[in-house]
Design a protein around this motif. Sequence first.
Motif, PDB file in Angstrom:
ATOM      1  N   HIS A  76      23.310  19.323 -14.002  1.00  0.00           N
ATOM      2  CA  HIS A  76      23.334  19.710 -12.583  1.00  0.00           C
ATOM      3  C   HIS A  76      23.391  21.229 -12.438  1.00  0.00           C
ATOM      4  CE1 HIS A  76      25.415  15.872 -13.336  1.00  0.00           C
ATOM      5  NE2 HIS A  76      24.715  15.451 -12.307  1.00  0.00           N
ATOM      6  N   TYR A  77      22.837  21.727 -11.339  1.00  0.00           N
ATOM      7  CA  TYR A  77      22.833  23.165 -11.094  1.00  0.00           C
ATOM      8  C   TYR A  77      24.144  23.608 -10.449  1.00  0.00           C
ATOM      9  CZ  TYR A  77      21.026  27.792  -9.968  1.00  0.00           C
ATOM     10  OH  TYR A  77      20.822  29.159  -9.922  1.00  0.00           O
ATOM     11  N   ALA A  78      24.793  24.556 -11.066  1.00  0.00           N
ATOM     12  CA  ALA A  78      25.951  25.236 -10.477  1.00  0.00           C
ATOM     13  C   ALA A  78      25.937  26.659 -11.012  1.00  0.00           C
ATOM     14  CB  ALA A  78      27.255  24.537 -10.832  1.00  0.00           C
ATOM     15  N   MET A  79      26.333  27.614 -10.182  1.00  0.00           N
ATOM     16  CA  MET A  79      26.296  29.007 -10.634  1.00  0.00           C
ATOM     17  C   MET A  79      27.266  29.257 -11.778  1.00  0.00           C
ATOM     18  SD  MET A  79      28.098  31.005  -7.405  1.00  0.00           S
ATOM     19  CE  MET A  79      28.471  32.537  -8.269  1.00  0.00           C
ATOM     20  N   CYS A 110      21.885  22.781  -5.326  1.00  0.00           N
ATOM     21  CA  CYS A 110      23.161  22.335  -4.745  1.00  0.00           C
ATOM     22  C   CYS A 110      23.867  21.365  -5.675  1.00  0.00           C
ATOM     23  CB  CYS A 110      22.935  21.684  -3.382  1.00  0.00           C
ATOM     24  SG  CYS A 110      24.479  21.052  -2.666  1.00  0.00           S
ATOM     25  N   TYR A 111      24.978  21.791  -6.209  1.00  0.00           N
ATOM     26  CA  TYR A 111      25.729  20.976  -7.174  1.00  0.00           C
ATOM     27  C   TYR A 111      26.205  19.673  -6.539  1.00  0.00           C
ATOM     28  CZ  TYR A 111      29.340  19.800 -10.640  1.00  0.00           C
ATOM     29  OH  TYR A 111      30.110  19.165 -11.578  1.00  0.00           O
ATOM     30  N   ARG A 112      26.767  19.738  -5.352  1.00  0.00           N
ATOM     31  CA  ARG A 112      27.310  18.529  -4.741  1.00  0.00           C
ATOM     32  C   ARG A 112      26.218  17.506  -4.454  1.00  0.00           C
ATOM     33  NH1 ARG A 112      28.965  15.491  -0.472  1.00  0.00           N
ATOM     34  NH2 ARG A 112      31.138  14.814  -0.531  1.00  0.00           N
ATOM     35  N   THR A 144      24.754  29.923  -3.526  1.00  0.00           N
ATOM     36  CA  THR A 144      23.494  29.547  -4.165  1.00  0.00           C
ATOM     37  C   THR A 144      22.480  28.974  -3.183  1.00  0.00           C
ATOM     38  OG1 THR A 144      24.402  27.369  -4.761  1.00  0.00           O
ATOM     39  CG2 THR A 144      24.567  29.121  -6.410  1.00  0.00           C
ATOM     40  N   ASP A 145      22.911  28.641  -1.983  1.00  0.00           N
ATOM     41  CA  ASP A 145      22.024  28.075  -0.965  1.00  0.00           C
ATOM     42  C   ASP A 145      20.965  29.113  -0.561  1.00  0.00           C
ATOM     43  OD1 ASP A 145      20.772  27.029   1.243  1.00  0.00           O
ATOM     44  OD2 ASP A 145      22.590  26.689   2.412  1.00  0.00           O
TER      45      ASP A 145
END
Length: 340
Positions: free
Chosen positions: A129-132, A225-227, A201-202
Amino acid sequence: MGKKILLLGNLGSPNSPTTKDVRTYLDEFLMDERVIDIPYPIRYFLVKGIIVPFRAPQSAKKYKTIWTKEGSPLITITNQLADLVHQKTKMPVYVCMRYANPTPKFALDAIQREHPDAEEVIFLPLYPHYAMSSYETAVEHVKANHEQGKYLFKLSVIKPYYNDEKYIQALAESIRPYLKEKHDHILFSYHGIPVRHLEKTDPTKNHCAKCDNCCNVDSAAHAVCYRHQVKVTTELVAEQLGLNKDSFSFSFQSRLGSDKWLQPYTAAQLKTFPKNGIANLIVVSPAFVSDCLETLEEIQVEGKEEFEEAGGEHYIAVPCLNTNSLWIEAINHLIQKHLS
């Protein structure tokens, strides 16, 4: 086609479970501007003056409980995975860590030295998953090292694969055997992040945490968006397993500081479930593909204790994908999809 090399990137681990090495590891980890994203002087004061001196001895004790004769579980598992992926793909496979060793520079130097004919290095972050604070920082760190090193080969990066069919299949099948055990609920526990990270990140700057039901409203923000992505992973796995919508949920663990983080919190859920009639629980950690401190100690040990102290009766923590054969198939699939 020119020669391709695969580089697997994971989080990292202290070199040993001593307080000194854990302190060094936490220093690098928490000083990352994508992990604690506050001005440098304040971050320096908090991390080096307060957080690390307090946490290092505590974390060292926890690391000692999971350390093996081969060393760090995360490092050992990642190296084993690299060997198995090499056997499957016939590609040279290297490993690097975002924090501590082996560093991206170490891996890229080795590739340059051992494969002077390499045309492309394909970087696969072991974060679905993408998260900074996970995927993004790993990618940018490797990119910076590649640029600074002026290597002869180009670098490409595999995108987050939170909804990839082979990853979902591997995750679902790793859970399926445990469904034979008595259980009332399945909790998908993901690593937590501050809500402000979603907002940073949005790319639209007006979607994540800013509109009602944002995870279900189509937006370009979902790509980072991680969530949203953990929600999709949870729902796809549940669908593949044929789970009733009331029989599973997801939560977030590993908070740091007093800022608002993604909710619900795993620790709170574990204490609440028994009061709501959930006495038998299965916990899965999809954000981690390799067992590490957060799964082996925080989920398997602390989580079990919290659940049982609250009145829970039966607690199962599903191992990460680790070296699961379907996970290796999924990695091969991701590589082929990336190349095509």
